[in-house]
Design an enzyme around this catalytic site. Sequence first.
Site, PDB file in Angstrom:
ATOM      1  CE  LYS C 158      -4.156  -1.340   2.521  1.00 22.23           C
ATOM      2  NZ  LYS C 158      -4.924  -1.108   3.732  1.00 22.23           N
ATOM      3  N   GLY C 164      -9.067   6.499  -0.714  1.00 20.32           N
ATOM      4  CA  GLY C 164     -10.205   6.142  -1.559  1.00 20.32           C
ATOM      5  C   GLY C 164      -9.975   4.870  -2.335  1.00 20.32           C
ATOM      6  CG  HIS C 208     -14.751  -1.139   4.606  1.00 20.61           C
ATOM      7  ND1 HIS C 208     -13.597  -0.576   4.140  1.00 20.61           N
ATOM      8  CD2 HIS C 208     -15.442  -0.124   5.192  1.00 20.61           C
ATOM      9  CE1 HIS C 208     -13.583   0.718   4.426  1.00 20.61           C
ATOM     10  NE2 HIS C 208     -14.688   1.007   5.061  1.00 20.61           N
ATOM     11  CE  LYS C 237     -15.703   2.810   2.177  1.00 20.40           C
ATOM     12  NZ  LYS C 237     -15.615   4.013   3.016  1.00 20.40           N
ATOM     13  NE  ARG C 292     -13.495  11.272   2.499  1.00 22.65           N
ATOM     14  CZ  ARG C 292     -12.646  10.280   2.499  1.00 22.65           C
ATOM     15  NH1 ARG C 292     -11.414  10.439   2.923  1.00 22.65           N
ATOM     16  NH2 ARG C 292     -13.011   9.091   2.052  1.00 22.65           N
ATOM     17  NE  ARG C 338     -19.692   5.202  -2.360  1.00 18.68           N
ATOM     18  CZ  ARG C 338     -18.513   5.680  -1.987  1.00 18.68           C
ATOM     19  NH1 ARG C 338     -17.695   6.192  -2.911  1.00 18.68           N
ATOM     20  NH2 ARG C 338     -18.139   5.634  -0.743  1.00 18.68           N
TER      21      ARG C 338
END
Lengths: 182, 515, 497
Positions: C158, C164, C208, C237, C292, C338
């Site tokens: 990573k 994101g 998650h 997601k 955020r 989404r």
Amino acid sequence: MLDGKHKWIDIDMKFKLENTDENLDGEIIKSVGNNEFLLKIQGKERDLKVITMTHDKVEFMLDSVYHITKYLENSTNRITLVIDGVKLTFNKRPEMDKIVYKNSGADSSADSQINLKSQIPGRVVSINVATGDNIKKGDVVCVLESMKMQISIKSHKDGVVKSMKLKQGASVAKNDVLAEIE
Amino acid sequence: MHSEKIKNFLHKRRQAEQSGGEERVQGQHDKGKLTARERIDLLLDEGSFNEIDAMTTHHYYEFDMQNKKFFGDGVVTGYGTIHGKQVFLFAYDFTVLGGTLSEMGAKKITKVMEHATNVGSPIIGIVDSGGARIQEGILSLDGFASIFYHNQLASGVVPQITVSVGPSAGGAVYSPAMTDFVIMADKIATMFVTGPEVVKTVLGEDVSFDELGGAMSHGKNSGVAHFVAKNEYQCMDIVKTLLSYIPQNSTEEPPIVETGDDPNRLDNNLINIIPENPLQPYDMKEIINSIVDNHVFFEIHELFAPNVIIGFARLHGRTIGIVANQPMVLAGALDIDSSNKASRFIRFCDCYSVPIITLVDTPGYMPGTQQEHAGIIRHGSKLLYAYCEATVPKITLIIGKAYGGAYIAMSSKNLGTDMNYAWPTAQIAVLGSEAAVRIMNRKELDAAKDSAALKKQLVDNFTEKFANPYVAASYGTIDSVIDPAETRPALIRALDALANKRERRIPRKHGNINL
Amino acid sequence: MIKKILIANRGEIAIRVIKTCNALGIKSVAVYSDEDVNSKHVKMASEAYHIGAASPSQSYLNMEKIAETAISSGADAIHPGYGFLSENAEFADLCEKKKINFIGPSGKSMRLCGDKMECKDVMIKAKVPTVPGSLGIVEEVEKALDVAHSIGYPVLLKSVFGGGGRGIRLVHNEKELREAFEIASGESKAAFGKSALFVEKFLPKIRHIEFQLARDKHGNAVHIFERECSIQRRHQKLIEMSPSPVVDQKIRDEIGELAVKAAVAVDYHNAGTAEFLRLDDGAFYFIEINARLQVEHPVTELVSGLDLVKLQIDIANGKEIPFKQKDLKVNGCSIECRINAEDTFLDFAPSTGKIFDVNIPSGPGVRVDTYLYPGCTVSPYYDSLMGKLITWGQNFEEARQRMTLALSDFYIEGVETAIPLYKTILDSKEFISGDLSTDFLDRFKILDRLRADMKKEASGKSEAALAATLIHSEFLKNRIKSHKEHSVRWKTQVDRH
């Protein structure tokens, strides 16, 4: 014996729905006037009444059920439309295909096509092959950027790059020809 | 009642429908070719075909021909509609005696052609023929002649389109050549005056059918084919698309179609298509695609003389004919083939009331002995003649270079063009700056100490002073210098204003265009 | 008290913030690039200012320009939305310097949360369980190999600064790790000027699960339940819901407390989210804090009854959070899908263009947050999220049913979307039973099922489509606008010239 139904050409009523490979029969029996039609679909008589027609859409009632259609593409042997939000493609001449494609190959046989078209719009971030290169199916030809994503465009066949139609940084639209591969 | 007579009628009708018989039909299909009636079915609206002369036969007796009689005699003729528009058509029937033309066949064809010219409907000819029927000798040749005669009678009166889906040889090729558009199906159609066998015998040259006169060859080399179709389906699509742009006959206006594209649509990206460096080429088709309705441009003669682009499109629903230089090929220079290609198209547009829009970016004519000896003077003059002759609304937009004779030829104002526009990037001059300075300032350059620097200075001066649209604008030769982003609305407004244009010329039999 | 908020964002989140501003009587200031001149958020705000060219770096990421606009428009606060500058510590600092109230955490805690390695360190010290992996950045590939060897393959490579879902690579062996390390290193250097990678154990069949956090400037911290966001593709997601089918009140209290502890450990303020991974055996590992307001905040709003943007503004105004942890109870169930402009069958490649027609669903328990309207454009310059479809029900089944019906009503013409995919997922027995994991799509071969579903749908419309085909020529004739009088001219006209 004499029934007035003679047509000099046997009307081929057969249609093939490419999405599902189903075969359907259909024809217009007559126009009743006032934008109403009598149809015969799969052996059954159906009544169609046009409600509105704009430059790209038709709304109609088929036996009192409402439908809305947008025509996308139409050619002699194929038609693609979106009906009630579902995209469908009909082959209007399934019987003739094997004769007509004998010499030329199928209409959209991806492998034989020389043009590599872009399936998405985007900006050219990198060009990964050059004219004259020998490439295999699946090799990355270029990378496009769109919506903050980088998408690799891969070759649809084995062959030699005949010409590149790409410019670094240029914007490409969906279905634009990116390269010619022989 | 009359059951015997009815039975006899039905029997004969069925026979007529079977053309050359099941075996021959199968043979046709095995070759990957459709029969005449199948082709008509693909072309016309469902159930709209009305056949005439289905029961004609030949009346010949020599060579045992009386035993080889078939209904229809090798050609299927009749009328029907394409998307609702009336057309007359003939289709050679290869399953009957190889589709060879006989006296009766010619009579059938000229009959529908005459109907078409009486009624004012287009003529479609589907060609799949072995040529003249040798057995009928002079009758067959005379048959062709009468077809040619009718081609001429119809020329400019009703649109004539040829679909070539098989062989067409000898005299037979001239009829298609006289029609307005020729569509050839790749790998199936061939056209040549003298076949490969004779070529081998007389010249010893070994060449295949396809190489000599195949669709690609005529599409790219000779320009005989306006369209090379992938297969028979596409041939028919092309006919239908063509007809959708043009009127039924010379008295009608082209159809106005609802396209849904905003006539005031701007394109701020147009100016970016032209590279800063004038020596760098760009694709004129990008500009064309941006300004036309729904970005749909129907190109004609795509493979032939690609240094000029011709085709149909729509602006605010109205059909227009586009003629444009293609900077990507030969830098957009004019030459023999492109002059021929553009002139014929311009004259077609003039016949059928299609306004012409010309987009200009050309450095001049191709130099060299090959062009001069082959007669660029003669062929180049056709383009001038065609523009001058056309009385349809004519609009020109100068995008880049427009030098010398090519500037004049590309629909300049004094050739009778109605509106002449230019982009700020236009360079209108007698010569490019470099060449001009070399000629005009030769003495100074020879005498100068640093001739390279002086040359640069003089070239820059010349460019600033002359290679722009403003000198022409000051004389009214350019009506307006426009913002490239506004090209589409500007052209549409001009077209609307000129819609009712009517020009009268002194009557004469016809002009003498240099051929 | 904040009187005017400049929203440093675009699209649906800008509209979302404007709505709360309107509810509170606060003026809203929108900013827009060349590309967004006709956007809905511009039309809805009290004032709107042009800030630059289409490319984000020249507009929505242009810190100076945005701060300048805030000052000149008289805005006393900036809401950064999500993405863009929302987790940019430099921007938060700039706002503080210019005395503009930044609605979010401080630059300092943003930096801490943004540095996943440091954050992990803080968590370990605070006794918050974290994923096994490297204890810092691995600068050399050999170090990476060592770590991988000790924790066992497969591992995830990573990027420290990724977010994101980007910058994550799965490797199964040494060879793959070497290859991936080189590419990731290059990418990281290109993006951030240095190679900053770390290694983490790859945990299969994970869920998650994240917790919504809020902490005010008086030290009050709460969690507002969990969200399950396991249905993803490429680590992004697709579908989120609250509550999670595997979280009961006991676990909620337990892990929620851990989440709050994490927030306190990094001295977090305002709204944020603590992300966890939950293994099949029930163990939870802390991943990171997102500093955020998140895309999926509506599901929390619907099961809590709260307006999270209002809560953010209240905290920014220095108020105390008006409720205690014990006052919060999960009410019903909420699911969000989404709606991205992506082509499912082209591996979710972007789909852009003009939107010719939109039909937005509505009804009991149906909410849509979107910037779409007929005639708008989906731009290639910004991300693919066009909007969110959220439903609420008294229980999971009611929320699910309302979602499937709403998806059928949601009609977007002009770009491809995953709406058909969502229908297939929502109807699957695995989703209904709550058998979720981040590899849901692959594990149950959802795309194949989608293809089968689409075939069935096509079949269902075949006869109507055939009818439409048969009358196509009528349609063509209807498009011709010119008049029949034309053909009369043929008969009467004798001379052409």
